[in-house]
Design a protein around this motif. Structure first.
Motif, PDB file in Angstrom:
ATOM      1  N   ALA A 122     -14.316  -3.626   3.547  1.00 20.52           N
ATOM      2  CA  ALA A 122     -13.197  -2.878   2.971  1.00 20.52           C
ATOM      3  C   ALA A 122     -12.291  -2.355   4.083  1.00 20.52           C
ATOM      4  CB  ALA A 122     -13.716  -1.723   2.129  1.00 20.52           C
ATOM      5  N   TYR A 167      -4.381   7.874   0.344  1.00 21.58           N
ATOM      6  CA  TYR A 167      -4.583   6.686   1.167  1.00 21.58           C
ATOM      7  C   TYR A 167      -5.827   6.929   2.014  1.00 21.58           C
ATOM      8  CZ  TYR A 167      -3.959   3.239   4.892  1.00 21.58           C
ATOM      9  OH  TYR A 167      -4.153   2.228   5.784  1.00 21.58           O
ATOM     10  N   HIS A 208       1.854   1.930  -3.628  1.00 23.61           N
ATOM     11  CA  HIS A 208       0.790   2.593  -4.402  1.00 23.61           C
ATOM     12  C   HIS A 208       0.660   4.053  -3.988  1.00 23.61           C
ATOM     13  CE1 HIS A 208      -0.659  -0.915  -6.503  1.00 23.61           C
ATOM     14  NE2 HIS A 208      -0.827  -1.589  -5.379  1.00 23.61           N
ATOM     15  N   ALA A 234      -3.920   4.801  -3.760  1.00 23.78           N
ATOM     16  CA  ALA A 234      -3.871   5.015  -5.201  1.00 23.78           C
ATOM     17  C   ALA A 234      -2.919   6.160  -5.510  1.00 23.78           C
ATOM     18  CB  ALA A 234      -5.269   5.325  -5.751  1.00 23.78           C
ATOM     19  N   GLY A 293      -7.560  -8.464  -1.976  1.00 17.03           N
ATOM     20  CA  GLY A 293      -8.252  -7.283  -2.461  1.00 17.03           C
ATOM     21  C   GLY A 293      -8.258  -7.172  -3.970  1.00 17.03           C
ATOM     22  N   CYS A 337      -8.870  -0.647   3.433  1.00 15.94           N
ATOM     23  CA  CYS A 337      -8.254   0.624   3.052  1.00 15.94           C
ATOM     24  C   CYS A 337      -8.054   0.640   1.547  1.00 15.94           C
ATOM     25  CB  CYS A 337      -6.921   0.834   3.779  1.00 15.94           C
ATOM     26  SG  CYS A 337      -5.689  -0.452   3.431  1.00 15.94           S
ATOM     27  N   MET A 338      -7.720   1.817   1.043  1.00 20.55           N
ATOM     28  CA  MET A 338      -7.456   1.980  -0.379  1.00 20.55           C
ATOM     29  C   MET A 338      -6.274   2.927  -0.537  1.00 20.55           C
ATOM     30  SD  MET A 338      -7.768   4.132  -3.222  1.00 20.55           S
ATOM     31  CE  MET A 338      -8.979   5.369  -2.763  1.00 20.55           C
ATOM     32  N   MET A 374       0.831  -1.202   0.000  1.00 16.89           N
ATOM     33  CA  MET A 374       0.000   0.000   0.000  1.00 16.89           C
ATOM     34  C   MET A 374       0.867   1.253   0.000  1.00 16.89           C
ATOM     35  SD  MET A 374      -2.893  -1.367  -0.299  1.00 16.89           S
ATOM     36  CE  MET A 374      -4.263  -0.290   0.107  1.00 16.89           C
ATOM     37  N   ARG A 419      -6.775  -5.008  -7.219  1.00 15.95           N
ATOM     38  CA  ARG A 419      -5.802  -4.046  -7.747  1.00 15.95           C
ATOM     39  C   ARG A 419      -6.375  -3.465  -9.039  1.00 15.95           C
ATOM     40  NH1 ARG A 419      -1.518  -5.303 -11.060  1.00 15.95           N
ATOM     41  NH2 ARG A 419      -1.766  -7.518 -10.532  1.00 15.95           N
ATOM     42  N   GLY A 479      -3.879   1.678  -8.228  1.00 11.89           N
ATOM     43  CA  GLY A 479      -3.978   1.513  -6.783  1.00 11.89           C
ATOM     44  C   GLY A 479      -4.524   0.158  -6.417  1.00 11.89           C
ATOM     45  N   LYS A 480      -4.904   0.045  -5.140  1.00 10.51           N
ATOM     46  CA  LYS A 480      -5.444  -1.215  -4.654  1.00 10.51           C
ATOM     47  C   LYS A 480      -6.472  -0.959  -3.562  1.00 10.51           C
ATOM     48  CE  LYS A 480      -4.234  -5.832  -3.010  1.00 10.51           C
ATOM     49  NZ  LYS A 480      -3.164  -6.827  -2.876  1.00 10.51           N
ATOM     50  N   LEU A 481      -7.525  -1.757  -3.601  1.00 11.26           N
ATOM     51  CA  LEU A 481      -8.534  -1.785  -2.551  1.00 11.26           C
ATOM     52  C   LEU A 481      -8.290  -3.036  -1.726  1.00 11.26           C
ATOM     53  CD1 LEU A 481     -11.219  -0.799  -1.250  1.00 11.26           C
ATOM     54  CD2 LEU A 481     -12.414  -2.194  -2.946  1.00 11.26           C
TER      55      LEU A 481
END
Length: 654
Positions: free
Chosen positions: A284, A231, A222, A289, A619, A286-287, A219, A621, A302-304
Motif C-alpha cells: 500500500a 491523506y 479525493h 478520502a 489501486g 497511500c490513501m 489523490m 477506489r 476515496g482511493k487506496l
C-alpha cells in the motif's frame, strides 16, 4: 494552557473525520458546488498550501471550511435526529464560530489542515503525560489555518493579550507562564502553529519534498473534496513500523503454532489470512478520502493507491467490473447483501505454506490438500473461471440466505463443490461431526440441486476450547509466577465462571444442530441456498426467480445504489433496520432473554447503507453512503436498547 488551546485545533478535525464512518459519496452536484465556492484563482486555498507544506508528516487532515462544515453537519443532524440537532446544533455552531473568529478567520469560513507525524511506540510517552488527574496529549502535529489576523490568532492560542513573540530563524516563539513554548509562522494565506520546533522549521523553509509534489492529481482531488479530507502516506508508516510489524508477525506465528495441535483448521485460516493482510499492507502506498455532510446523509469516498508491481490489483482491474444488477433481484428480508467478482487465477495460492510445513503444522488439512479429490476440486474451480457472486444473508431467527453465481462454466463449479466436500468428508475436525452430500437431491424450475449437510459436535468442540483455555491460563499463571506477582489467575476469574453445558446449549440455540445448503445449476447460473429444509429453500428460490419482490424494489436500496458507482468490483448493502432486529433475535437465542426486542417506535421500512469498491490498475477506489433515514433507526431503536441494557447491568451491580 497551550495544550488545552491547541488541542481543539489539532484534534477536533481528526475526531470529526473518525466519526465520519464509511458511507459513500455520490452527491456530486452538492460537492461540486462546495468545491467551486472554495476556488480562488483556479485553486482552493488548501490546494495552494500543499506546495509549501512538508511531505514527511504522513497523516494530513483537512477541513474545507470550519463554519461551513459545521453548518453542513448540523443540517445532516436535523435530518437524522431532530431532537439531537435541537439540543446540540446551535451550541456546536456557536462554539465553532467563536473558535474560528479567535483565530482571525472573520466569519469563520476558514479552511484548516492538521499535519500529523507518526512515532514509534517507544516515543508514545513523549506525547502523552498524566498531570494530576488529567491526561495531557502533545501530538507531533502542525495546525495550519486561514487567518486575517495572525497576531490576534497567536495571542488567542497563547492566552496572552500583550503578545511579545521572539523572532527566531524566520518563525515566532511564544513562551507562556509555565515555560512551555509554541512555535508559529505566517505564510502567504495561512498560519502554522505547533509545539515542536523541528516541525515549524519544516514549514518555514522550503521543503525539498512538498505535499503538492507527492500527491498525484487524483489523490489531491479525493483529499480536497467534501467537508473533511484525509491523506495517509501508508508507505512511510510501514517503514516507521517495520520492526513492530515483524514483531506482530512473530507473535501471530507463535500463536498459530500453539493452536495448530488443537485446532489445525482454524490455525491454517488464521495463518493464510494474516499473511494476505501483511502482503497487501506492504504494497500500500497511500490513501486519500473525503467526507461530506448533507441533508440526504453522510458520504465518504476515496482511493487506496498500491505499488505498481502489486499484481493482484492489476489483474482485478484487467477483468473489468459489473453493474451488479443481480444483487437487486435477491429476496427482501435479509440483513446483508453483497456482490463480488472472483477469479480463481487471482487467488494467491502462494500464501498457503509448503507441503512439508502443512504436514508438520496442520496434519488434517494436509490430508485434505494432498487428496486427489482436492486436486480435482482445484482444477475444476479454475475451470469455472471468473465468477460474479450476488448473495444475501439473514441473521438470528431468520437463518437463511441465497447466493447467485454467474460463472464462465457453471457445471465445473458444481463439480468443484462436490469434489471439495469429498476431500473434507471423514477428516478429524472437532466442530464437524459429519458432512454429507446427496447429489441431484431436488429439481426445481430447471435447476438440479445437491443437498450438503454438516452436523455439529458442540460437546467435542467446547471440550477442546475448555482444554485450550486451561492451557492458556496455565501459561499466564506461569508468567505471573516468573515475575513474582502475587496474583492467582483462578481467583481472578472466579466471578466469571464458564459453564460448558451452558455454552453447548447456547451454540445449539444460535447455530442449530446442523447446517444445510442446496447447491444447483440450470447450466448457466449456480444457486446456493441456506435453509433449514427444502420448503424454505424453495421459497427463497421462487422469490428470486419471480423478480418482482427483490430488495432492489425498495426505495432505500434505490436511493443508496444511486449514490454509488454504476459498475463495481464489489458492492455491499446492509439493511440497518432488519439487521438490528435480526441481531436482537440472535441475542435472544443466545441468552434466552425474551425482552431483547426492538422498541415499538423503531422504523420498520428497509433502511440501507452501502459501500462499493472499483478496482483500477493502480489501486482500489471506494465510495459509500449512509442516508439520513438511518438516524431514526439509531435514535429510536438501537440507542434505547443499549440504554436499557446498561441500566439493567447497573441495577444488577447494586
Amino acid at each position: 494552557m497551550i495544550r488545552t488551546t491547541l488541542l481543539p485545533l489539532t484534534m477536533s478535525m481528526i475526531v470529526a473525520t473518525a466519526l465520519a464512518t464509511p458511507a459513500a459519496t455520490g452527491q456530486q452536484v452538492v460537492q461540486s458546488q462546495r468545491a467551486s465556492q472554495s476556488i480562488r484563482g483556479g485553486q482552493s486555498a488548501e490546494a495552494q498550501w500543499l506546495d509549501t507544506l512538508p511531505a514527511d508528516l504522513p497523516i494530513v487532515v483537512r477541513v474545507g471550511g470550519m463554519q461551513q462544515a459545521t453548518n453542513n453537519l448540523v443540517t445532516m443532524m436535523r435530518a437524522m435526529s431532530p431532537n439531537l440537532a435541537e439540543q446540540l446544533g446551535s451550541q456546536i455552531q456557536a462554539t465553532v464560530s467563536e473558535f474560528t473568529r479567535s483565530l482571525g478567520a472573520g466569519q469563520g469560513e476558514a479552511a484548516a489542515l492538521v499535519l500529523i507525524d507518526v512515532v514509534t511506540p517507544d516515543e508514545f510517552g513523549e506525547q502523552v503525560e498524566l498531570e494530576g488527574a488529567q491526561l495531557q496529549v502533545k501530538p507531533r502535529a502542525i495546525a495550519v489555518f486561514q487567518t486575517q489576523d495572525y497576531r490576534g490568532a497567536l495571542a488567542s492560542i497563547a492566552g496572552q493579550q500583550n503578545l511579545q513573540p521572539e523572532q527566531r530563524d524566520g518563525y515566532d516563539v511564544v513562551t507562556v507562564g509555565n515555560g512551555e513554548q509554541i512555535f508559529a509562522v505566517q505564510k502567504q494565506g495561512f498560519a502554522a502553529v505547533t509545539q515542536h520546533e523541528d516541525l515549524i522549521k519544516k514549514v518555514t523553509s522550503a521543503p525539498e519534498q512538498n505535499l503538492g509534489h507527492v500527491m498525484t492529481d487524483e489523490m489531491k482531488s479525493h483529499f480536497l473534496d467534501g467537508d473533511l479530507g484525509v491523506y495517509v502516506d501508508l508507505a512511510s508508516i510501514n517503514d516507521a513500523y517495520a520492526d513492530q510489524g515483524e514483531q506482530v508477525r512473530g507473535f501471530l506465528r507463535q500463536q498459530v503454532d500453539e493452536l495448530r495441535e488443537e485446532n489445525p483448521e482454524t490455525a491454517q485460516q488464521i495463518r493464510t489470512a494474516y499473511q494476505q493482510v501483511f502482503k497487501a499492507a506492504e504494497n500500500a502506498r497511500c490513501m486519500a478520502a473525503n467526507a461530506s455532510f448533507a441533508e440526504q446523509g453522510l458520504s465518504v469516498s476515496g482511493k487506496l493507491l498500491m505499488n505498481d508491481d502489486y499484481e493482484p490489483i492489476r489483474q482485478m482491474a484487467d477483468q473489468g467490473d459489473d453493474p451488479a444488477d443481480e444483487l437487486a433481484k435477491l429476496p427482501r428480508g435479509s440483513a446483508y447483501y453483497a456482490f463480488n467478482m472472483l477469479d480463481p487465477e487471482t487467488i494467491e495460492w502462494n500464501m498457503i505454506p509448503s507441503g512439508d510445513q502443512i504436514e508438520e503444522d496442520f496434519p488434517e488439512i494436509a490430508k485434505v490438500l494432498e487428496s486427489p479429490e482436492f486436486d480435482q476440486a482445484n482444477e475444476q474451480f479454475r475451470k469455472a473461471g471468473l465468477m460474479r457472486s450476488s448473495a444475501s444473508l439473514g441473521l438470528g431467527e431468520s437463518r437463511q440466505g441465497i447466493c447467485v453465481i454467474e460463472a464462465e462454466d457453471a457445471p465445473a463449479l458444481i463439480d468443484a463443490v462436490r469434489s471439495s466436500v469429498e476431500a473434507i468428508k471423514g477428516r478429524d475436525f472437532s466442530l464437524i461431526k459429519d458432512l454429507t452430500i446427496e447429489t441431484e437431491a431436488q429439481q426445481h424450475e430447471g435447476y438440479t440441486f445437491d443437498k450438503i449437510a454438516a452436523t455439529y459436535d458442540f460437546d467435542a468442540f467446547t471440550k477442546e476450547v475448555e482444554e485450550q483455555t486451561e492451557e492458556v491460563k496455565n501459561q499466564v499463571q506461569q508468567k505471573i509466577d516468573d515475575e513474582n506477582i502475587n496474583q492467582n489467575i483462578d481467583e481472578a476469574l472466579a466471578d466469571r465462571p464458564i459453564d460448558r453445558e451452558e455454552a453447548v446449549a447456547a451454540l445449539r440455540r444460535i447455530v442449530g444442530e446442523s447446517t444445510t445448503i442446496w447447491v444447483g445449476t440450470d447450466g448457466s447460473k449456480t444457486l446456493s441456498v441456506l435453509a433449514e429444509n427444502w420448503d424454505d429453500a424453495q421459497s427463497q428460490i421462487d422469490s428470486y426467480l419471480a423478480n418482482d419482490q427483490g430488495i432492489g424494489e425498495t426505495e432505500s436500496y434505490q436511493k443508496v445504489r444511486a449514490e454509488l458507482p454504476d459498475r463495481v468490483r464489489a458492492l455491499t448493502m446492509v439493511d440497518v433496520q432488519t439487521g438490528f432486529r435480526q441481531i436482537l433475535g440472535e441475542l435472544r437465542q443466545a441468552t434466552e432473554e425474551d425482552d431483547l426486542r426492538a422498541p415499538e417506535q423503531t422504523p420498520e421500512q428497509t433502511t440501507m447503507i452501502g459501500m462499493a469498491v472499483v478496482a483500477e490498475p493502480d489501486g482500489l477506489r471506494f465510495k459509500s453512503f449512509m442516508p439520513s433515514e438511518v438516524g431514526p433507526v439509531i435514535e429510536k431503536g438501537i440507542v434505547p436498547v443499549i440504554e436499557r441494557q446498561l441500566e439493567q447491568q447497573q441495577n444488577q451491580g447494586q
